[in-house]
Every structure is written in C-alpha cells, then in structure tokens.
Design a protein around this motif. Structure first.
Motif, PDB file in Angstrom:
ATOM      1  N   ASN A 242       8.263 -68.437-129.910  1.00  0.00           N
ATOM      2  CA  ASN A 242       7.122 -68.966-130.665  1.00  0.00           C
ATOM      3  C   ASN A 242       5.862 -69.128-129.822  1.00  0.00           C
ATOM      4  O   ASN A 242       4.793 -69.370-130.381  1.00  0.00           O
ATOM      5  CB  ASN A 242       7.480 -70.326-131.279  1.00  0.00           C
ATOM      6  N   THR A 243       5.974 -69.020-128.501  1.00  0.00           N
ATOM      7  CA  THR A 243       4.793 -69.186-127.650  1.00  0.00           C
ATOM      8  C   THR A 243       3.827 -68.025-127.845  1.00  0.00           C
ATOM      9  O   THR A 243       4.233 -66.857-127.885  1.00  0.00           O
ATOM     10  CB  THR A 243       5.211 -69.273-126.178  1.00  0.00           C
ATOM     11  N   ARG A 244       2.556 -68.369-127.968  1.00  0.00           N
ATOM     12  CA  ARG A 244       1.534 -67.338-128.150  1.00  0.00           C
ATOM     13  C   ARG A 244       1.363 -66.538-126.855  1.00  0.00           C
ATOM     14  O   ARG A 244       1.266 -67.107-125.767  1.00  0.00           O
ATOM     15  CB  ARG A 244       0.209 -67.960-128.550  1.00  0.00           C
ATOM     16  N   ILE A 245       1.317 -65.215-126.984  1.00  0.00           N
ATOM     17  CA  ILE A 245       1.188 -64.327-125.825  1.00  0.00           C
ATOM     18  C   ILE A 245      -0.250 -64.332-125.335  1.00  0.00           C
ATOM     19  O   ILE A 245      -1.195 -64.234-126.110  1.00  0.00           O
ATOM     20  CB  ILE A 245       1.640 -62.906-126.180  1.00  0.00           C
ATOM     21  N   LYS A 246      -0.400 -64.443-124.039  1.00  0.00           N
ATOM     22  CA  LYS A 246      -1.713 -64.373-123.406  1.00  0.00           C
ATOM     23  C   LYS A 246      -1.844 -63.009-122.742  1.00  0.00           C
ATOM     24  O   LYS A 246      -1.204 -62.730-121.726  1.00  0.00           O
ATOM     25  CB  LYS A 246      -1.859 -65.492-122.375  1.00  0.00           C
ATOM     26  N   GLU A 247      -2.648 -62.157-123.329  1.00  0.00           N
ATOM     27  CA  GLU A 247      -2.807 -60.802-122.803  1.00  0.00           C
ATOM     28  C   GLU A 247      -3.752 -60.812-121.607  1.00  0.00           C
ATOM     29  O   GLU A 247      -4.839 -61.393-121.650  1.00  0.00           O
ATOM     30  CB  GLU A 247      -3.361 -59.871-123.892  1.00  0.00           C
ATOM     31  N   LEU A 248      -3.325 -60.180-120.524  1.00  0.00           N
ATOM     32  CA  LEU A 248      -4.153 -60.086-119.326  1.00  0.00           C
ATOM     33  C   LEU A 248      -5.209 -59.001-119.523  1.00  0.00           C
ATOM     34  O   LEU A 248      -4.913 -57.893-119.981  1.00  0.00           O
ATOM     35  CB  LEU A 248      -3.288 -59.773-118.113  1.00  0.00           C
ATOM     36  N   SER A 249      -6.429 -59.301-119.139  1.00  0.00           N
ATOM     37  CA  SER A 249      -7.543 -58.377-119.402  1.00  0.00           C
ATOM     38  C   SER A 249      -7.383 -57.078-118.636  1.00  0.00           C
ATOM     39  O   SER A 249      -7.769 -56.014-119.123  1.00  0.00           O
ATOM     40  CB  SER A 249      -8.870 -59.049-119.033  1.00  0.00           C
ATOM     41  N   TRP A 250      -6.830 -57.134-117.412  1.00  0.00           N
ATOM     42  CA  TRP A 250      -6.762 -55.911-116.612  1.00  0.00           C
ATOM     43  C   TRP A 250      -5.686 -54.957-117.122  1.00  0.00           C
ATOM     44  O   TRP A 250      -5.676 -53.786-116.749  1.00  0.00           O
ATOM     45  CB  TRP A 250      -6.538 -56.244-115.142  1.00  0.00           C
ATOM     46  N   ARG A 251      -4.765 -55.435-117.980  1.00  0.00           N
ATOM     47  CA  ARG A 251      -3.760 -54.545-118.561  1.00  0.00           C
ATOM     48  C   ARG A 251      -4.213 -53.928-119.878  1.00  0.00           C
ATOM     49  O   ARG A 251      -3.575 -53.002-120.375  1.00  0.00           O
ATOM     50  CB  ARG A 251      -2.455 -55.312-118.795  1.00  0.00           C
ATOM     51  N   GLU A 252      -5.283 -54.429-120.479  1.00  0.00           N
ATOM     52  CA  GLU A 252      -5.739 -53.916-121.767  1.00  0.00           C
ATOM     53  C   GLU A 252      -6.253 -52.487-121.620  1.00  0.00           C
ATOM     54  O   GLU A 252      -7.098 -52.200-120.770  1.00  0.00           O
ATOM     55  CB  GLU A 252      -6.839 -54.809-122.339  1.00  0.00           C
ATOM     56  N   GLY A 253      -5.750 -51.615-122.449  1.00  0.00           N
ATOM     57  CA  GLY A 253      -6.189 -50.227-122.458  1.00  0.00           C
ATOM     58  C   GLY A 253      -5.547 -49.352-121.406  1.00  0.00           C
ATOM     59  O   GLY A 253      -5.756 -48.134-121.414  1.00  0.00           O
TER      60      GLY A 253
END
Length: 870
Positions: A242-253
C-alpha cells in the motif's frame, strides 16, 4: 489679517510626491486588505505578488498550476497502485541489513511464506492482496547494496535488537544509508527483529532509540514495524503493497531491467558469448538499435529483442496469461560501438611557410657540428648528431613524435631526474616575442600535448604527477602496512596541510632558471576577465573525443524522439559479444541491464560536482585513480579537481579534494545525459584491517583468494554538471619574494628569482602583495636575483611580494576502464550446454528457451569452458 499680503505660489513652487494609488504600486495596507490575511500567494506558495496577483489573471494562473500539480500527483498515485497488480510488473522490494548480527535470510523466508529463498530475485504472488512482489536481499557489500537500490521501488531496512543497543546499526550499516541517500533514496520501510528476546524493562528504551533514529534518517518514510512472527509479517506486507512509490528522477525515461532469467550461447570467439537475459522493462522504452550496458563489462550491441511470457504470470481472473513471442531485430540505424575518434596526425594544421623554411636552412648553416678532423662538407652532411651532444636542438615546430610519447616514459624520466637531483628537461626554445595584452610565459613551440607536460609544474609540486602508485595505495607490494607506506601517507597529509596553509605558493628550484621551469605558464591581468582561448594548445587526446555543439538541446531532442517497446513488457535481450567472465557473476548480486541513449557510448570530457564525505579521512589528489559510479554505469578513471565557481569561464585547479567544499571533477568518460547521481570510491589493497581503519573506509568487497583483500572507501558524491571539453581548468602558482630595501613606492625585492634572465622574462607580469599593494618589475639589480620594483603605495618591510602564473590543466588519458579485473564472488551461476533450453527454477521459469539461474558445479563449469574453447 484684513488688507494684509497674501502669498500665492509661483511656477517654481514645491510639488510633493503624490500618494500611491491602486492603479500603480500598491501600498502595504492595500495589499493587506486585498489578501485578507492570506500569506501565501502564487502557485508555488511563495511570497505574494502584490495586488496584481489577486486579479482574474492571477487566479487563472494559480488554477492552471494547481491543475498541473493535481494531474501529476494523480498520475503518480495511479502508477503506484498499478505497480504490482495484474498486467503490470511486480513491485521490487530490496532488503538491506543494517547490522552484522541480523538474520536477513529468515526475514526473506517469512516474507515468502516459509519457502526457502533462492539466490537472486524471488517473486511471490499474494492473492488476498492481489499484488505481486519481487524481493532482493542485498549482501553486506557496498556494490550489492547500491545495485539493489538502483532498481528497488521500495527498500526494507532491517534492524536487529536481539543483543541490545550495540547491535542496532553498525558502521557498515551507517555507510549503506549514506550511500543510498547519495544515489537516491526510494520509498522505504523500517523493520526490527529481536525485540521479544530482550528483557521487558529494556524494550521501551530500545524502541524509543529506534524511533528517533528512523525519524532522523527517514523523516518522510519513518515507519518502524516489528518482524518476528507471522502476524508481524502480514502487517509488513500490507505496508509494502500500500505504500506509495517514489519514482527517482534520474531513472525516469532511462530503460533498465532486473534480470531474472539468464542464458549463454557460445560463439566462434573463445572469450565471448551471446548473453540472453530476461526481465520486465522499466524506466523507458528500448529499441533493438540501442546499445546496452552490462555491469563491469561495458557497452554492447543487441542481437534481438523478444517479447515473451512472464516467468511468474499473474492474473486476477486466474486465467493463464500467454504472450505471443515478437522478435525485434536491429535495423541499419543501429548505434555503433565506436567510442573515440582516431585522429590523423597528417591532417594537423602546419604553419610552415617559405620564410620559416629559409630560417631553418640558415640556422642549419650556422649550427656547428662535431665531425672528425679532415671531413669534407659533403661527408659531414651524412653524419647525424646524437641527442647527448652539446648545443641546443633546433625545436621550432611541434613534433608529432613528442605528442605520441607515452606517459609512462615521461613519468619514469621525471622520476629519474628527481632521484638524480636534476631539473626537468625543457627541450623548448624561447618564444620570439610576448603578446602585449597578456604577459604570457608559454612556449607554443614545445610539446603540443599539455597533458604530457602537466607533470612539469612547480618547485615543491614536482612529486604531484608521479606514478599512480604514489596515491596512497596501501599494501600494493606486500600484504601488510610497511613503514614506507606510513611515511608516504604522512608525506601526503603534510602536502595537504601545506596546500591549505600556503595555497599555490612555490619556489624556483635551486640552480634552475624560472623561465625554463615555468615555460608553459602565463600571466593574466585579471583571472576572471582576461581572455583565454579554449581551443588554444589542445593536447593530442582532444582529437580523440566527441564534442556537442549544444549538449542540452541534443539531450532534450534525443529523449523526446525515443521510441520502442513499451514500459512494463516482459522481454528477453540477446546481447552480442559479452565477455565469458559473465559466467562467474555472483547470483547473490542483482544483474541490471540498462539501455543507453544515442551518443552515450562516445567518450568526451565529463564535469561532475563532488562533495567529500565527512567520514572519509584519506587523501585524494588530482589524477588519483578512482572508481566512479555515474547512474547505472561504473568505471575507473583519474579525475582532476577544480573550484565550483560561477560568473567566469576559468576555474582554478585544486591539487586535492578538500573537505567542507564542493568541487568539480573533470575526467575522460562516456557521455551521460543529466541528471544522474555520481559516487566516487577509492580502492585499497591490504591484508590488515587496521590499515583500512587508518583511512576511515569500510569493507567493500573481498576476493576469493586467501591473501589479497580489496576495500573501497567512499570518497564523495555529487551529480553530473556538464559535458564540456571547453571548460577551462587553470592551475595557478605563486612565486614569492621579500623586500630588501624600501624607498617610498620603490623597493628592491629578493628571493623570487636567481638569474637576471628570469627577471627580464617575467617583467611584463604584474606583482601583488599580501597587504593589497600592486606593482611591476622595473629592472634587475646585479647578478644574484635582486630586482627593482615599483608599487602603487609604499611597501611595508614585513610584506610578501607575489607573482601569479597560470597554466591550463587537462585530465589524463588512458586510465578509463571497466571493472573487468575486479574479484567476482562465489557461488557462480550459469547453465550447462545441456540445460540451455530447459528451466530448473520454479519461481523464474521461462518458455522462451532461456535457462533460469542455477548453481554451477565444478564439472559443469569445466564443461562450459570447454564448449567455449571449441
């Protein structure tokens, strides 16, 4: 007063400033009444923008900003809810143990429902929660922990309280937290085991300590849960799902996948195989034309991409999910593996005219040659002079052989000269004239490669550019800390202390002319404003790198134009020409394959910001060999350090990486598009743990041998700044002298030079003192280095006269390499030849013909190596 005089204001009467109205600038009262007590104005919650922000136009802008923010949060929430459910990749949960006394295997077994975990990723489905989770337990190894944190959506930190306060977190666990934060901390949950084993009187105190520790280190994700029995495990799993995922900016794209199936296909080359890996595509899209990075083995091309069925299918309806195989082959637009340019030395610019040819012929006629007595002029033309004959060699143009001279030969020559007490050889003639705008002490007729001449810098800096063995490499010749090693460390620390106390101050070596010793330096009127051409006197290695006309625009365009297989698809990558050493890769350490954007395989000059870690107590010099982790990639290089300054095109070089400040590290490396985190490590080899503690580092990796051990000390962290070969890193040296006689604004200075020629050579360079005076050299006095100088104000007798000289610094070429020689942990894994088409792991089975990871016996390994040789 009746009948009295009445004054009337004339045309020159005083006109007072009118009061501000709402149509112009609003007063404080008007703003207060308009905002009605609201203190946060604008979409960003910053300062109020005045009465204009309360208009209809300001409200519309705030509504648009709120809508964008709301849509972004909604997308993040939907992605977090979808991840791990049916039709999406499973959540990746990394387990990190913060103390040596904990039992991470037991925790992982409880999370898997009592099943014995297998090495590597373990995937499980929770039907009641309708979620699927992949668990990775990280070994107590820095590389393994960082690799787990690179791909994890959630990190479960495990504390151990079974032995009381002393076992909660050890020093290595503290370093794990620091490294993960420097790389990028995803969402996290904290769990503690062993609380019921403590006396009941101690339990509240331990819980309070753990609560304070988690709130300090994980302020946004401070959730401390017990994990000792099945009931606790259910609660932990509910939090994980249930914990909201925190996406790392350097992994985006940026495409990457966590490998859960692996196989090898022998090739015609004995030391290369075709590596087949399977996993869920995450981060961004990938194409068969892209290059991929294999950890510690470099960049490789793809043979094909196959979309196939998941090894652990998950469907809410309970129906089996079968994905038809779709093969994507590379096209003619596939990226090449060319990483550098091979320059043609014959295409170099030649400023050689008829006048220069005539001057050369006249110089050859005037030049005397030693010949045997009675030799005719025709016979003497066939006698060649040796290098050790008297007379200066003619050196009026750049010699290509000097550019091609190896760094090892130059460093060895310098070392021999230092041991014999001689000054470094110049081999350079004096320039014919000096420019009038900036007093240059630089000879363009010498060696064209400044990177090879960087070692000829300054008096007490002669030892700076020695061999890399000088760089605090403990125990390289023996498996114990010797007295010589300790003396070398003390010498380096003394140099660091002197560099801080007397920054850049040097002396002209005895019996050496300053114009020869500092021939590649120049004077500047103003370090910030004086011009310096970035294309001037470039080294030979700059012809081997790539440069972008507009790097930021290129990176943005390439990211926008990227297309390929969608994120979340289960794929199999067939990677060509991978070293056969991949067969010995540890199953306990996650294998991550990351995709590269266009041009990211090419070599250029990388500039990264770096701040030294407070726990590191060693010494790091410029051009020391460091392990650099830039995003998903890890390689070895030798950076140079400079100040992180703004408002100028020149940046002062730093001999050491100083604590308490942010510096810029410049090195040759593969192109990487921002933003990515950068971590730096320094490797040490020794068999004595006490020697490791002396430099404040922690255990990183241990090889399989009994005699050699390797540690990596965490030096510092930062981020990618730019890809810019034109960034000017300037080394400054300061020559100092002292007043001998002072008369008003004139003074006689001594101890700066020893020869009259040096005084005349450096005459155009401006002088300055530590008490704020400025002046210049008028003329030499006598033959012992005295010189008459004039200053803007009277000089004090206790003042110090200084002269600043500058030279551009370039990074070292030839030290960029991958970690192919790093020790590999056991047990190893790979399928045998007979197992190449079958699967043996029930949790990671595959119908695509790629074998699942399995333990390898000695007989199977011998058979596999024999198959590669055939």
């Amino acid at each position: 007063m009746e009948g009295g005089h009445v004054h009337k204001a004339g045309p020159l009467r005083q006109r007072n400033k009118s009061f501000k109205t709402a149509g112009g600038h609003a007063s404080k009262g008007q703003v207060k009444r308009a905002t009605k007590g609201k203190v946060s104005g604008g979409a960003g919650g910053g300062k109020t923008g005045g009465i204009k922000s309360m208009t209809v136009e300001g409200r519309a802008a705030r509504r648009r900003a709120a809508a964008v923010m709301g849509s972004k949060k909604k997308a993040e929430l939907m992605f977090s809810k979808k991840l791990g459910s049916s039709g999406s990749p499973p959540r990746i949960v990394g387990l990190v143990q913060l103390s040596a006394t904990g039992d991470l295997t037991k925790v992982l077994s409880m999370l898997l429902g009592g099943v014995e975990p297998s090495p590597g990723p373990n995937t499980i489905i929770y039907p009641e929660l309708k979620q699927r989770i992949t668990y990775i337990a990280a070994q107590r190894d820095i590389d393994a922990v960082l690799d787990v944190a690179k791909v994890a959506d959630l990190i479960l930190f495990v504390f151990d309280a079974s032995n009381g306060e002393g076992t909660l977190v050890d020093a290595l666990g503290e370093s794990f937290i620091s490294l993960i934060k420097a790389q990028g901390l995803p969402a996290s949950i904290q769990a503690v085991q062993g609380i019921p084993l403590l006396p009941k009187k101690v339990q509240p105190e331990i819980k309070a300590q753990l609560k304070g520790y988690t709130e300090f280190h994980f302020a946004d994700n401070a959730r401390l849960l017990p994990i000792d029995d099945e009931k606790d495990v259910v609660q932990v799993v509910r939090f994980l799902t249930n914990t909201r995922i925190k996406e790392l900016s350097w992994r985006e794209g940026r495409p990457y996948l966590l490998v859960d199936t692996i196989g090898f296909t022998p090739t015609s080359t004995a030391d290369a195989v075709v590596l087949s890996v399977g996993g869920f595509l995450r981060g961004g899209q990938i194409s068969a034309d892209d290059l991929v990075y294999v950890p510690d083995l470099g960049d490789h091309q793809l043979v094909r991409i196959v979309t196939t069925t998941e090894p652990v299918p998950f469907s809410r309806e309970g129906k089996p999910m079968v994905t038809p195989e779709v093969v994507t082959a590379p096209t003619t637009k596939q990226d090449t593996l060319q990483s550098e340019v091979v320059p043609d030395v014959m295409l170099n610019e030649q400023n050689w005219g008829p006048e220069d040819d005539a001057d050369l012929q006249m110089a050859q006629k005037r030049r005397k040659k030693k010949v045997p007595k009675g030799t005719s002029e025709y016979q003497s033309a066939w006698i060649f002079e040796s290098d050790d004959e008297d007379g200066e060699p003619l050196d009026s143009f750049d010699d290509v052989d000097d550019m091609a001279e190896s760094e090892e030969e130059e460093e060895q020559e310098e070392q021999d000269e230092k041991e014999s007490g001689k000054a470094p050889k110049s081999g350079v003639s004096e320039p014919a004239k000096q420019p009038s705008t900036t007093a240059r002490v630089d000879d363009i007729s010498g060696d064209q490669s400044d990177s090879e001449g960087d070692s000829e810098d300054m008096g007490d800096e002669e030892e700076e550019d020695e061999d890399d063995e000088d760089a605090l490499d403990i125990g390289t010749e023996a498996d114990m800390v010797t007295e010589e090693d300790q003396q070398e460390k003390d010498r380096l620390r003394a140099q660091l202390k002197d560099d801080i106390e007397f920054e850049d101050e040097v002396e002209v070596p005895a019996n050496t002319k300053g114009k020869t010793r500092f021939q590649k330096y120049r004077g500047l009127k103003s370090f910030r404003l004086s011009p310096w051409d970035p294309k001037e006197n470039l080294p030979y290695d700059y012809g081997r790198i790539f440069q972008f006309q507009n790097f930021n625009r290129t990176a943005k365009r390439i990211k926008e134009e990227r297309d390929g297989i969608a994120v979340g698809t289960y794929i199999r990558l067939d990677i060509a020409n991978v070293s056969s050493t991949i067969a010995a890769y540890s199953r306990a350490r996650p294998l991550i394959i990351s995709g590269l954007f266009k041009h990211e395989h090419k070599i250029s000059v990388i500039n990264v910001t770096v701040s030294r870690h407070s726990a590191f107590t060693g010494v790091v010099k410029s051009k020391d060999e460091l392990v650099v982790q830039c995003g998903f990639r890890r390689f070895v290089t030798s950076p140079i350090f400079s100040q992180y300054t703004h408002g100028t095109d020149k940046h002062k070089c730093e001999r050491f990486l100083h604590p308490g400040r942010t510096s810029v590290a410049t090195f040759y490396g593969p192109v990487t598009y921002p933003t990515v985190p950068v971590l730096m490590f320094k490797q040490y080899k020794t068999a004595e743990p006490e020697a490791l503690q002396a430099v404040g580092s922690m255990v990183d990796r241990i090889s399989g041998t009994q005699h050699a051990q390797e540690w990596s000390a965490f030096v510092g962290a930062g981020s990618l700044l730019s890809i810019d070969p034109d960034r000017l890193v300037i080394r400054r040296i300061i020559l100092t002298g002292h007043p001998y006689k002072v008369h008003k604004r004139s003074a006689v200075i001594r101890y700066m030079f020893q020869y009259v020629d040096d005084i005349r050579w450096f005459k155009p360079v401006e002088l300055w003192t530590k008490h704020g005076r400025k002046g210049h050299i008028r003329e030499p006095l006598g033959t012992h280095g005295l010189m008459k100088c004039t200053f803007d104000r009277q000089l004090q007798n206790h003042d110090t006269v200084c002269m600043s000289l500058y030279k551009r610094q370039f990074p070292k070429w030839g030290h960029l390499r991958t970690l192919t020689d790093k020790p590999l942990l056991t047990p190893v894994f790979t399928p045998s030849a007979a197992e190449a088409t079958t699967s043996t792991d029930s949790t990671t089975s595959s119908s695509s013909g790629v074998a699942a990871p399995s333990l390898l016996t000695a007989e199977a390994l011998a058979a596999f190596n024999a198959s590669l040789q055939h």
